[in-house]
Design an enzyme around this catalytic site. Structure first.
Site, PDB file in Angstrom:
ATOM      1  N   THR A  97     -14.778  46.842  -2.099  1.00 60.17           N
ATOM      2  CA  THR A  97     -15.554  45.606  -2.042  1.00 60.17           C
ATOM      3  C   THR A  97     -15.967  45.219  -3.454  1.00 60.17           C
ATOM      4  O   THR A  97     -16.037  46.072  -4.346  1.00 60.17           O
ATOM      5  CB  THR A  97     -16.835  45.773  -1.206  1.00 60.17           C
ATOM      6  OG1 THR A  97     -17.709  46.710  -1.879  1.00 60.17           O
ATOM      7  CG2 THR A  97     -16.534  46.283   0.180  1.00 60.17           C
TER       8      THR A  97
ATOM      9  N   GLU B  68     -16.327  50.350  -5.214  1.00 61.31           N
ATOM     10  CA  GLU B  68     -17.255  49.219  -5.321  1.00 61.31           C
ATOM     11  C   GLU B  68     -17.015  48.509  -6.647  1.00 61.31           C
ATOM     12  O   GLU B  68     -17.090  49.131  -7.713  1.00 61.31           O
ATOM     13  CB  GLU B  68     -18.703  49.689  -5.263  1.00 61.31           C
ATOM     14  CG  GLU B  68     -19.143  50.230  -3.925  1.00 61.31           C
ATOM     15  CD  GLU B  68     -20.636  50.541  -3.908  1.00 61.31           C
ATOM     16  OE1 GLU B  68     -21.268  50.282  -2.869  1.00 61.31           O
ATOM     17  OE2 GLU B  68     -21.176  51.036  -4.920  1.00 61.31           O
ATOM     18  N   CYS B  69     -16.739  47.231  -6.605  1.00 58.22           N
ATOM     19  CA  CYS B  69     -16.606  46.371  -7.781  1.00 58.22           C
ATOM     20  C   CYS B  69     -15.625  46.986  -8.786  1.00 58.22           C
ATOM     21  O   CYS B  69     -14.424  46.957  -8.565  1.00 58.22           O
ATOM     22  CB  CYS B  69     -17.974  46.101  -8.403  1.00 58.22           C
ATOM     23  SG  CYS B  69     -17.995  44.649  -9.477  1.00 58.22           S
ATOM     24  N   GLY B  70     -16.103  47.574  -9.892  1.00 60.21           N
ATOM     25  CA  GLY B  70     -15.192  48.177 -10.845  1.00 60.21           C
ATOM     26  C   GLY B  70     -14.335  49.261 -10.231  1.00 60.21           C
ATOM     27  O   GLY B  70     -13.157  49.416 -10.578  1.00 60.21           O
TER      28      GLY B  70
ATOM     29  N   MET C 280     -11.574  47.521  -8.403  1.00 58.32           N
ATOM     30  CA  MET C 280     -10.538  47.059  -9.329  1.00 58.32           C
ATOM     31  C   MET C 280      -9.627  48.210  -9.753  1.00 58.32           C
ATOM     32  O   MET C 280      -8.408  48.027  -9.895  1.00 58.32           O
ATOM     33  CB  MET C 280     -11.194  46.419 -10.553  1.00 58.32           C
ATOM     34  CG  MET C 280     -12.020  45.180 -10.241  1.00 58.32           C
ATOM     35  SD  MET C 280     -12.816  44.524 -11.737  1.00 58.32           S
ATOM     36  CE  MET C 280     -14.291  43.788 -11.025  1.00 58.32           C
TER      37      MET C 280
END
Length: 441
Positions: free
Chosen positions: A431, A327-329, A332
């Protein structure tokens, strides 16, 4: 029902968090057991609530959660002497279009639960006129329970006298007056407060807040104003199915943005959580059947993550045969590379092709509704509601899109997330939004 209060304000930056933490600390030192909640999608404040109260804090979100889920989160907690909920933004602020049970406003939670509002008002630059603001908030929604106001950033005794005079004429009860001198500032960074576990001298800050609020607020009057209402009828919420029976969960300063209610729901469904630290060069427990990388601040630790060969190798072994989601970080970190604020690229795990950059920051903020195009572990293709907040720019997102994503107004969002299948049959997905709950509508 345990009596409660909603701590809110006319706008962000008015002093809600200092008041909330000070009350939690002061009441705990009185020997009271106080259950905290956070209205809205903030994932940093609950960590401070827990530190101040000694109890886990959970998010309540009228846009993303069915009414039955909100009620379940409240009633599932152990008995307490008092509930304190901290609002987000201004009391009535939300989005334009209704979600699961509302627009995401703190006033909706206060009305649903019958928790009277304690409104903290920044009275800088005004005197009797502050009463007009307070009266407007107290009367705009007739069925909203309203306890009174706490005045913040009071300049002098004369200033306080003038404001109290206006409040008395307006029929507004003053529950406290916080002087401008000696007020408390909490350390911040680009997504809000610095995380509780990273805040140096946190206990001293909490004790200072407790002393400050205890000295300048009428705690007995606040306790006397606390109330609740009989719970309204509600359908049982849509099940929050865990992504696996044994979930390897990344947890350290780089990966910490997980909603407490999500982990609590997984545990209540029988899942075992197996934490590990990528920054300590640890990999997921090999007994896990799923790996979850939460959001956080990978951009602040990109060099250490790039050098964590043990973490990298363990993640590649795990992902060959089992699902991994970020999720997010965390998303990445699953990608090929991350460019930090100084323009330096750091190699990430390379389990997805995503390339992101913080060199040219761009804010992405808002609620998200997602319909998966590929099955997610434990969730299948069920529609989801979540929230996105980051400053990364996407340089490349070459893998297959994971979901059709829209914002709170129904507009399509370009950040779809992505996924790929590994050689051994595992699935890697990610995501930019943080899951809050399955969508019922």
């Amino acid at each position: 029902m345990t009596p409660g209060l909603m701590i809110s304000a006319p706008a962000s930056g008015t002093g809600k968090t200092v008041l909330m933490l000070g009350l939690l600390n002061a009441l705990r030192r009185r020997g009271m057991d106080v259950q905290p909640f956070k209205s809205g999608p903030d994932y940093i404040d609950p960590g401070f609530h827990r530190a101040a109260s000694g109890r886990p804090s959970f998010n309540l979100d009228a846009w993303a959660m069915e009414r039955g889920r909100i009620l379940t989160h409240v009633t599932a907690q152990p008995d307490a002497d008092l509930v304190l909920a901290e609002g987000s933004m201004g009391l009535f602020d939300g989005v334009a279009h209704r979600g699961e049970s509302g627009i995401g406003a703190s006033a909706e939670i206060a009305t649903l639960m019958g928790w009277p509002v304690v409104l903290i008002i920044d009275v800088s630059g005004q005197a009797q006129s502050a009463a007009a603001v307070a009266r407007g908030f107290a009367t705009l929604q007739p069925d909203l329970p309203f306890a009174g106001v706490v005045l913040n950033r009071v300049a002098s005794a004369r200033h306080e006298t003038l404001i109290r005079e206006g409040m008395e004429r307006g029929g507004i009860r003053v529950l406290g007056a916080l002087p401008r001198q000696g007020n408390i500032t909490l350390p911040e960074r680009h997504l809000g407060l610095v995380q509780a576990e990273e805040t140096e001298g946190l206990q001293a800050i909490l004790d200072h807040a407790g002393d400050f609020i205890g000295a300048h607020c009428d705690l007995d009057a606040m306790l006397g104003a606390a109330a609740a209402r009989p719970l309204p009828p509600a359908d049982p919420p849509t099940a929050m199915t865990p992504p696996g029976g044994r979930i390897a969960l990344a947890r350290d300063a780089a990966f910490s943005f997980t909603y407490p209610h999500v982990i609590d729901a997984w545990r209540r469904a029988g899942a075992t959580i197996l934490p590990f630290s990528p920054l300590a060069d640890e990999g997921p427990d090999d007994s896990a059947d799923c790996c979850w990388l939460p959001g956080g601040y990978p951009e602040l630790h990109a060099g250490r993550l790039a050098a964590a060969d043990g973490f990298r190798q363990a993640m590649h072994r795990f992902a060959r045969t089992r699902p991994v989601h970020g999720e997010c970080g965390g998303y990445m970190a699953l990608g090929a590379g991350l460019v930090d604020a100084d323009g330096q690229r750091h190699a990430m795990l390379g389990l997805l092709g995503l390339e992101t950059s913080y060199h040219k920051r761009r804010m992405h903020l808002g609620y998200r509704r997602a319909t998966p195009l590929a099955p997610l572990p434990g969730l299948g293709r069920a529609a989801l509601r979540g929230h996105e907040f980051h400053y990364a720019s996407i340089l490349s997102e070459p893998d297959a899109p994971l979901a059709h994503v829209t914002d709170a107004n129904g507009r399509e969002v370009a950040e779809t997330g992505s996924h790929r299948t590994t050689d051994g049959g595992g699935q890697v997905s990610g995501t930019f939004f943080h899951l809050i709950a399955p969508a019922a509508t």
